[in-house]
Design a protein around this motif. Structure first.
Motif, PDB file in Angstrom:
ATOM      1  N   GLU A 142     -19.479   1.409  11.780  1.00  0.00           N
ATOM      2  CA  GLU A 142     -19.941   1.485  13.173  1.00  0.00           C
ATOM      3  C   GLU A 142     -19.972   2.929  13.656  1.00  0.00           C
ATOM      4  N   ILE A 143     -19.258   3.809  12.940  1.00  0.00           N
ATOM      5  CA  ILE A 143     -19.239   5.231  13.279  1.00  0.00           C
ATOM      6  C   ILE A 143     -20.368   5.951  12.552  1.00  0.00           C
ATOM      7  N   VAL A 144     -20.387   5.789  11.234  1.00  0.00           N
ATOM      8  CA  VAL A 144     -21.473   6.326  10.414  1.00  0.00           C
ATOM      9  C   VAL A 144     -21.546   5.460   9.166  1.00  0.00           C
ATOM     10  N   VAL A 145     -22.746   5.193   8.710  1.00  0.00           N
ATOM     11  CA  VAL A 145     -22.898   4.311   7.547  1.00  0.00           C
ATOM     12  C   VAL A 145     -22.933   5.123   6.252  1.00  0.00           C
ATOM     13  N   GLY A 146     -22.681   4.452   5.166  1.00  0.00           N
ATOM     14  CA  GLY A 146     -22.965   5.032   3.856  1.00  0.00           C
ATOM     15  C   GLY A 146     -21.917   5.958   3.280  1.00  0.00           C
ATOM     16  N   VAL A 147     -20.788   6.119   3.972  1.00  0.00           N
ATOM     17  CA  VAL A 147     -19.720   6.960   3.431  1.00  0.00           C
ATOM     18  C   VAL A 147     -18.669   6.044   2.813  1.00  0.00           C
ATOM     19  N   GLY A 148     -18.718   5.878   1.517  1.00  0.00           N
ATOM     20  CA  GLY A 148     -17.779   5.023   0.802  1.00  0.00           C
ATOM     21  C   GLY A 148     -16.547   5.807   0.370  1.00  0.00           C
ATOM     22  N   ASN A 149     -15.731   5.174  -0.414  1.00  0.00           N
ATOM     23  CA  ASN A 149     -14.432   5.750  -0.755  1.00  0.00           C
ATOM     24  C   ASN A 149     -14.529   7.079  -1.513  1.00  0.00           C
ATOM     25  N   ILE A 150     -15.396   7.137  -2.488  1.00  0.00           N
ATOM     26  CA  ILE A 150     -15.489   8.364  -3.282  1.00  0.00           C
ATOM     27  C   ILE A 150     -15.891   9.551  -2.412  1.00  0.00           C
ATOM     28  N   TYR A 151     -16.982   9.380  -1.676  1.00  0.00           N
ATOM     29  CA  TYR A 151     -17.524  10.514  -0.932  1.00  0.00           C
ATOM     30  C   TYR A 151     -16.705  10.829   0.319  1.00  0.00           C
ATOM     31  N   ALA A 152     -15.967   9.852   0.842  1.00  0.00           N
ATOM     32  CA  ALA A 152     -15.032  10.136   1.934  1.00  0.00           C
ATOM     33  C   ALA A 152     -13.958  11.102   1.434  1.00  0.00           C
ATOM     34  N   ASN A 153     -13.408  10.806   0.271  1.00  0.00           N
ATOM     35  CA  ASN A 153     -12.420  11.699  -0.339  1.00  0.00           C
ATOM     36  C   ASN A 153     -12.982  13.096  -0.567  1.00  0.00           C
ATOM     37  N   GLU A 154     -14.150  13.138  -1.155  1.00  0.00           N
ATOM     38  CA  GLU A 154     -14.757  14.425  -1.505  1.00  0.00           C
ATOM     39  C   GLU A 154     -15.109  15.248  -0.263  1.00  0.00           C
ATOM     40  N   ALA A 155     -15.629  14.586   0.753  1.00  0.00           N
ATOM     41  CA  ALA A 155     -16.037  15.307   1.970  1.00  0.00           C
ATOM     42  C   ALA A 155     -14.817  15.888   2.692  1.00  0.00           C
ATOM     43  N   LEU A 156     -13.733  15.115   2.752  1.00  0.00           N
ATOM     44  CA  LEU A 156     -12.528  15.610   3.420  1.00  0.00           C
ATOM     45  C   LEU A 156     -11.950  16.812   2.677  1.00  0.00           C
ATOM     46  N   PHE A 157     -12.050  16.784   1.369  1.00  0.00           N
ATOM     47  CA  PHE A 157     -11.587  17.942   0.588  1.00  0.00           C
ATOM     48  C   PHE A 157     -12.427  19.163   0.924  1.00  0.00           C
ATOM     49  N   LEU A 158     -13.727  19.005   0.897  1.00  0.00           N
ATOM     50  CA  LEU A 158     -14.614  20.143   1.164  1.00  0.00           C
ATOM     51  C   LEU A 158     -14.399  20.706   2.568  1.00  0.00           C
ATOM     52  N   ALA A 159     -14.110  19.810   3.518  1.00  0.00           N
ATOM     53  CA  ALA A 159     -13.925  20.263   4.902  1.00  0.00           C
ATOM     54  C   ALA A 159     -12.494  20.746   5.146  1.00  0.00           C
ATOM     55  N   GLY A 160     -11.607  20.546   4.187  1.00  0.00           N
ATOM     56  CA  GLY A 160     -10.220  20.989   4.340  1.00  0.00           C
ATOM     57  C   GLY A 160      -9.463  20.218   5.395  1.00  0.00           C
ATOM     58  N   ILE A 161      -9.696  18.899   5.425  1.00  0.00           N
ATOM     59  CA  ILE A 161      -9.027  18.060   6.422  1.00  0.00           C
ATOM     60  C   ILE A 161      -8.114  17.060   5.712  1.00  0.00           C
ATOM     61  N   HIS A 162      -6.893  16.936   6.202  1.00  0.00           N
ATOM     62  CA  HIS A 162      -5.945  15.972   5.639  1.00  0.00           C
ATOM     63  C   HIS A 162      -6.422  14.553   5.981  1.00  0.00           C
ATOM     64  N   PRO A 163      -6.503  13.679   4.979  1.00  0.00           N
ATOM     65  CA  PRO A 163      -7.078  12.343   5.220  1.00  0.00           C
ATOM     66  C   PRO A 163      -6.279  11.471   6.188  1.00  0.00           C
ATOM     67  N   ALA A 164      -5.007  11.794   6.387  1.00  0.00           N
ATOM     68  CA  ALA A 164      -4.182  10.970   7.279  1.00  0.00           C
ATOM     69  C   ALA A 164      -4.173  11.496   8.711  1.00  0.00           C
ATOM     70  N   LYS A 165      -4.845  12.593   8.968  1.00  0.00           N
ATOM     71  CA  LYS A 165      -4.871  13.142  10.324  1.00  0.00           C
ATOM     72  C   LYS A 165      -5.601  12.194  11.282  1.00  0.00           C
TER      73      LYS A 165
END
Length: 272
Positions: free
Chosen positions: A164-187
């Motif tokens: 409902e926020i944004v479509v098409g971001v599954g588990n793999i690319y969520a992990n990868e995008a957060l790494f590239l952006a330097g954001i902790h996934p639990a924030k």
DNA sequence: ACATTGACCTGGGAGC
DNA sequence: TGCTCCCAGGTCAATG
């Protein structure tokens, strides 16, 4: 198999064989997918011309004369173009015969996929009406994501995986995008600055675009629709790399569980 | 309104 | 070799 790049790769692979042609026959061998394949579907789609093969989120939409065939690959689904209908396997649940001699075969071991039909505008369809913007569209930008995140206490990883926020971001690319952006996934999503959100948006677009260029990630059983493998897996920075050195700082990659899904990240590069 | 959890399925790999 | 347990790319529906 499928995250958005895989679904779009599939769409592009099958489009030339399907668009503008007519469905001469449909065979359903197993109706028990995520939702039952409608009883009358074979009769409904027979002799209908497919005018467009489109995609919304991870749904493939076959625009026909009298409605839309909706197809979702679920977790393990595949759609291939065959020259004939030989060698029917255990998980080959649906065949769509095209009047040019090709057969579209839907294979799905876990049966989380779906094959449905609607005669209504798909924008109003139950499964599609409430979906957020496409990640590669201009509508998906830092302003949008920052506004949506306001006041949210849930973690950012689950937030960007929420359709409902944004479509098409599954588990793999969520992990990868957060790494590239330097954001902790639990924030907490609501505690991320607009500047960081801008980086996240760009990271999401980057990983998806890269995977798209590569033709989708190969993990386990992904194949492009012509049967050739995609080849993005070797470009993954964190996904599936627990305890291996971070490619940026050498610290071991961590693995935690969020909403019952594996999350991989680097403690050094992704600060809270 | 938002957050979390269970549910749907089968197959493959690890460990014993 | 074979058993059991755990894990897997999605996402809806039901529950706090």
């Amino acid at each position: 198999m499928p995250e958005l790049p895989e679904v779009e790769t599939t769409r592009r692979g099958i489009q030339p064989y399907v668009e503008g042609n007519t469905i001469s026959k449909m065979v359903v061998r197993h109706r028990g997918l995520r939702w039952p394949v409608p009883e009358q579907l074979e009769a409904i789609v027979k002799d209908q011309r497919v005018t467009k093969v489109e995609r919304r989120a991870k749904y493939l939409l076959f625009r026909c004369d009298k409605g839309t065939l909706i197809l979702h690959l679920g977790m393990s689904g595949r759609l291939r173009v065959l020259d004939n209908d030989h060698n029917i396997g255990k998980h080959d649940h649906v065949d769509i015969y095209i009047n040019n001699g090709h057969v579209l075969r839907f294979t799905d071991p876990r049966r989380f996929g779906a094959v449905l039909w609607t005669e209504a505008d798909t924008d109003t369809h139950q499964l599609i009406a409430h979906l957020g913007p496409e990640p590669l569209a201009d509508l998906f930008n830092a302003d949008y994501l920052y506004q949506k995140a306001k006041g949210r206490s849930g973690n950012i990883k689950s937030f960007i995986m929420n359709g409902e926020i944004v479509v098409g971001v599954g588990n793999i690319y969520a992990n990868e995008a957060l790494f590239l952006a330097g954001i902790h996934p639990a924030k907490a999503a609501g505690k991320i600055s607009k500047a960081k959100m801008a980086e996240l948006v760009e990271a999401i677009k980057l990983v998806l675009n890269r995977a798209l260029l590569a033709g989708g990630t190969t993990l386990r059983d992904f194949r492009k629709s012509d049967g050739k493998p995609g080849y993005f897996a070797q470009e993954l920075n964190v996904y599936g790399r627990e305890n291996e050195p971070c490619l940026r700082c050498q610290a071991p990659i961590n693995c935690i569980r969020q909403a019952q899904r594996a999350t991989y990240f680097c403690k050094q590069c992704q600060r809270r």
